[in-house]
Design an enzyme around this catalytic site. Structure first.
Site, PDB file in Angstrom:
ATOM      1  CE  LYS A   1     -24.162 -17.136   7.915  1.00 39.29           C
ATOM      2  NZ  LYS A   1     -24.780 -15.858   7.529  1.00 39.29           N
TER       3      LYS A   1
ATOM      4  NE  ARG B   1     -22.416 -14.619  13.581  1.00 36.04           N
ATOM      5  CZ  ARG B   1     -23.379 -15.457  13.276  1.00 36.04           C
ATOM      6  NH1 ARG B   1     -23.126 -16.676  12.952  1.00 36.04           N
ATOM      7  NH2 ARG B   1     -24.632 -15.076  13.331  1.00 36.04           N
TER       8      ARG B   1
ATOM      9  NE  ARG C   1     -34.112 -15.556   7.453  1.00 37.56           N
ATOM     10  CZ  ARG C   1     -32.820 -15.379   7.663  1.00 37.56           C
ATOM     11  NH1 ARG C   1     -31.935 -16.172   7.092  1.00 37.56           N
ATOM     12  NH2 ARG C   1     -32.423 -14.401   8.423  1.00 37.56           N
TER      13      ARG C   1
ATOM     14  NE  ARG D   1     -33.135 -15.886  11.851  1.00 39.07           N
ATOM     15  CZ  ARG D   1     -31.893 -16.007  11.407  1.00 39.07           C
ATOM     16  NH1 ARG D   1     -31.594 -16.933  10.512  1.00 39.07           N
ATOM     17  NH2 ARG D   1     -30.954 -15.199  11.839  1.00 39.07           N
TER      18      ARG D   1
ATOM     19  NE  ARG E   1     -29.464 -11.165  12.033  1.00 40.05           N
ATOM     20  CZ  ARG E   1     -30.345 -11.605  11.141  1.00 40.05           C
ATOM     21  NH1 ARG E   1     -31.549 -11.059  11.070  1.00 40.05           N
ATOM     22  NH2 ARG E   1     -30.042 -12.585  10.334  1.00 40.05           N
TER      23      ARG E   1
HETATM   24  P1  G5P Z   1     -27.498 -16.988  12.431  1.00 44.21           P
HETATM   25  O1  G5P Z   1     -28.690 -17.820  12.496  1.00 44.21           O
HETATM   26  O2  G5P Z   1     -26.186 -17.592  12.142  1.00 44.21           O
HETATM   27  P2  G5P Z   1     -26.983 -14.961  10.402  1.00 44.21           P
HETATM   28  O3  G5P Z   1     -27.419 -13.583  10.687  1.00 44.21           O
HETATM   29  O4  G5P Z   1     -25.535 -15.204  10.373  1.00 44.21           O
HETATM   30  O5  G5P Z   1     -27.828 -15.833  11.398  1.00 44.21           O
HETATM   31  P3  G5P Z   1     -28.812 -15.783   8.483  1.00 44.21           P
HETATM   32  O6  G5P Z   1     -29.705 -14.626   8.715  1.00 44.21           O
HETATM   33  O7  G5P Z   1     -29.241 -17.109   8.972  1.00 44.21           O
HETATM   34  O8  G5P Z   1     -27.383 -15.464   9.007  1.00 44.21           O
HETATM   35  P4  G5P Z   1     -28.022 -16.938   5.961  1.00 44.21           P
HETATM   36  O9  G5P Z   1     -28.117 -18.280   6.561  1.00 44.21           O
HETATM   37  O10 G5P Z   1     -26.708 -16.494   5.452  1.00 44.21           O
HETATM   38  O11 G5P Z   1     -28.564 -15.808   6.917  1.00 44.21           O
HETATM   39  O12 G5P Z   1     -29.067 -16.786   4.775  1.00 44.21           O
HETATM   40  P5  G5P Z   1     -30.267 -17.757   4.267  1.00 44.21           P
HETATM   41  O13 G5P Z   1     -31.209 -18.050   5.360  1.00 44.21           O
HETATM   42  O14 G5P Z   1     -29.700 -18.882   3.494  1.00 44.21           O
HETATM   43  O15 G5P Z   1     -30.958 -16.767   3.221  1.00 44.21           O
HETATM   44  C1  G5P Z   1     -31.657 -15.631   3.678  1.00 44.21           C
HETATM   45  C2  G5P Z   1     -33.016 -15.536   2.973  1.00 44.21           C
HETATM   46  O16 G5P Z   1     -32.798 -15.229   1.598  1.00 44.21           O
HETATM   47  C3  G5P Z   1     -33.847 -16.820   2.989  1.00 44.21           C
HETATM   48  O17 G5P Z   1     -35.212 -16.465   3.082  1.00 44.21           O
HETATM   49  C4  G5P Z   1     -33.554 -17.445   1.615  1.00 44.21           C
HETATM   50  O18 G5P Z   1     -34.634 -18.244   1.154  1.00 44.21           O
HETATM   51  C5  G5P Z   1     -33.402 -16.188   0.752  1.00 44.21           C
HETATM   52  N1  G5P Z   1     -32.481 -16.318  -0.385  1.00 44.21           N
HETATM   53  C6  G5P Z   1     -31.362 -17.065  -0.497  1.00 44.21           C
HETATM   54  N2  G5P Z   1     -30.772 -16.866  -1.680  1.00 44.21           N
HETATM   55  C7  G5P Z   1     -31.527 -15.951  -2.343  1.00 44.21           C
HETATM   56  C8  G5P Z   1     -31.438 -15.330  -3.614  1.00 44.21           C
HETATM   57  O19 G5P Z   1     -30.530 -15.584  -4.416  1.00 44.21           O
HETATM   58  N3  G5P Z   1     -32.401 -14.428  -3.930  1.00 44.21           N
HETATM   59  C9  G5P Z   1     -33.430 -14.127  -3.085  1.00 44.21           C
HETATM   60  N4  G5P Z   1     -34.343 -13.236  -3.476  1.00 44.21           N
HETATM   61  N5  G5P Z   1     -33.557 -14.699  -1.875  1.00 44.21           N
HETATM   62  C10 G5P Z   1     -32.627 -15.596  -1.508  1.00 44.21           C
HETATM   63  O20 G5P Z   1     -27.327 -16.179  13.804  1.00 44.21           O
HETATM   64  C11 G5P Z   1     -28.423 -15.567  14.411  1.00 44.21           C
HETATM   65  C12 G5P Z   1     -28.021 -15.017  15.764  1.00 44.21           C
HETATM   66  O21 G5P Z   1     -27.607 -16.086  16.620  1.00 44.21           O
HETATM   67  C13 G5P Z   1     -26.497 -15.717  17.442  1.00 44.21           C
HETATM   68  C14 G5P Z   1     -26.307 -14.217  17.200  1.00 44.21           C
HETATM   69  O22 G5P Z   1     -27.122 -13.511  18.104  1.00 44.21           O
HETATM   70  C15 G5P Z   1     -26.829 -14.056  15.773  1.00 44.21           C
HETATM   71  O23 G5P Z   1     -27.241 -12.723  15.483  1.00 44.21           O
HETATM   72  N6  G5P Z   1     -25.315 -16.495  17.037  1.00 44.21           N
HETATM   73  C16 G5P Z   1     -24.074 -16.346  17.536  1.00 44.21           C
HETATM   74  N7  G5P Z   1     -23.567 -15.502  18.468  1.00 44.21           N
HETATM   75  C17 G5P Z   1     -22.232 -15.596  18.729  1.00 44.21           C
HETATM   76  N8  G5P Z   1     -21.394 -16.445  18.100  1.00 44.21           N
HETATM   77  C18 G5P Z   1     -21.866 -17.314  17.153  1.00 44.21           C
HETATM   78  N9  G5P Z   1     -21.017 -18.178  16.537  1.00 44.21           N
HETATM   79  C19 G5P Z   1     -23.261 -17.283  16.847  1.00 44.21           C
HETATM   80  N10 G5P Z   1     -24.036 -17.971  15.971  1.00 44.21           N
HETATM   81  C20 G5P Z   1     -25.271 -17.481  16.107  1.00 44.21           C
HETATM   82 MG    MG Z   2     -28.741 -19.013   8.459  1.00 46.48          MG
END
Ligand code: G5P
Ligand code: MG
Length: 228
Positions: A20, A99, A138, A171, A182
């Site tokens: 995302k 979410r 990451r 993180r 998660r």
């Molecule tokens: P977050 O911060 O919203 P998540 O768990 O939803 O966290 P996250 O982990 O941030 O989502 P993302 O943004 O979908 O994942 O992914 P990203 O960061 O872009 O990519 C992940 C990694 O893969 C990076 O290192 C990137 O460089 C790499 N990558 C990307 N594409 C590729 C690829 O094609 N290949 C490879 N090899 N690598 C790749 O929420 C965190 C916490 O906050 C709270 C909760 O506690 C939650 O757990 N929270 C909420 N709680 C309640 N309600 C809400 N609305 C909340 N929002 C947050």
């Molecule tokens: Mg994210």
């Protein structure tokens, strides 16, 4: 770059690590009219600044649990209202909020008061099997929300943000154990959230094993509905 003919107001859904944040920064580069808010980035900034809210948020985040709806809704809607985002002409992207259906209802309520609405919801559908390795590698720059991956998109200088040169951090919740939790939380709430947006006719899905495969599909979807 891509020019929007209609104001895009998009929500990205997807499992933790599905990309995302990665897709958000690519879209911001491609579509200059777009602004974004990431609930996770806001929370990590609050934690870094050691605010009251940050302390409370951290107790949930380290366990991989979702924050209570009331808390996160107040936080995000406050940010939305503070910007000029509630103008019907504004184009924006949400990452990580809503979410749950409770959060979705609260957002819709707020938008309705301003004659605005969410007009596209896209689920990034990435196989769970490829995600764990991504998040173990990451690193993030908390003030900007920029994300790196040691294999996929490493920083130009190890350990430092490309733009500011400031240090990168891990993180709190990027461990195998917390990641599992998660993912469970995501699977618990996501189906009903998707149904909610399916009913209002705005839900689409883009699938792929990598962000390079997903990005052109996502951009295509946007330009076919909102572009010139
Ligand atoms: P977050 O911060 O919203 P998540 O768990 O939803 O966290 P996250 O982990 O941030 O989502 P993302 O943004 O979908 O994942 O992914 P990203 O960061 O872009 O990519 C992940 C990694 O893969 C990076 O290192 C990137 O460089 C790499 N990558 C990307 N594409 C590729 C690829 O094609 N290949 C490879 N090899 N690598 C790749 O929420 C965190 C916490 O906050 C709270 C909760 O506690 C939650 O757990 N929270 C909420 N709680 C309640 N309600 C809400 N609305 C909340 N929002 C947050
Ligand atoms: Mg994210």
């Amino acid at each position: 770059t891509t020019r929007l003919l209609k104001p895009l107001r998009i929500l990205l859904l997807g499992a933790p690590g599905s990309g995302k944040g990665t897709q958000t920064s690519r879209l911001l580069k491609e579509i200059p009219q777009l602004s974004s808010i990431s609930s996770g980035d806001i929370l990590r900034q609050e934690i870094k600044s050691e605010s009251e809210l940050g302390r409370e948020a951290a107790t949930y985040i380290v366990q991989g649990k979702l924050l209570p709806d009331v808390l996160i809704t107040r936080l995000v809607t406050f940010r939305l209202s503070a910007l000029t985002w509630l103008k019907p002409s504004a184009a924006w992207l949400l990452d990580g909020f809503p979410r749950t259906t409770t959060q979705a209802l609260a957002l819709d309520e707020l938008l309705k008061q301003h004659d605005a609405d969410l007009n596209l919801v896209v689920e990034l559908d990435v196989p769970e099997s490829v995600i764990l390795e991504r998040i173990e590698n990451r690193y993030v720059h908390v003030p900007s929300g920029r994300v790196y991956n040691l294999q996929y998109n490493p920083p130009k200088i190890p350990g430092l943000d490309d733009i500011t040169g400031e240090p990168l951090t891990k993180r709190l919740d990027d461990t195998a154990q917390v990641f599992k939790k998660r993912l469970e939380e995501y699977n618990k709430t996501n189906e009903s959230l998707k149904k909610y947006y399916e009913r209002s006719g705005v839900l689409s899905t883009v699938s792929g094993e990598t962000s390079d495969i997903i990005f052109p599909k996502l951009l295509n979807l946007i330009t076919s509905q909102f572009g010139d």
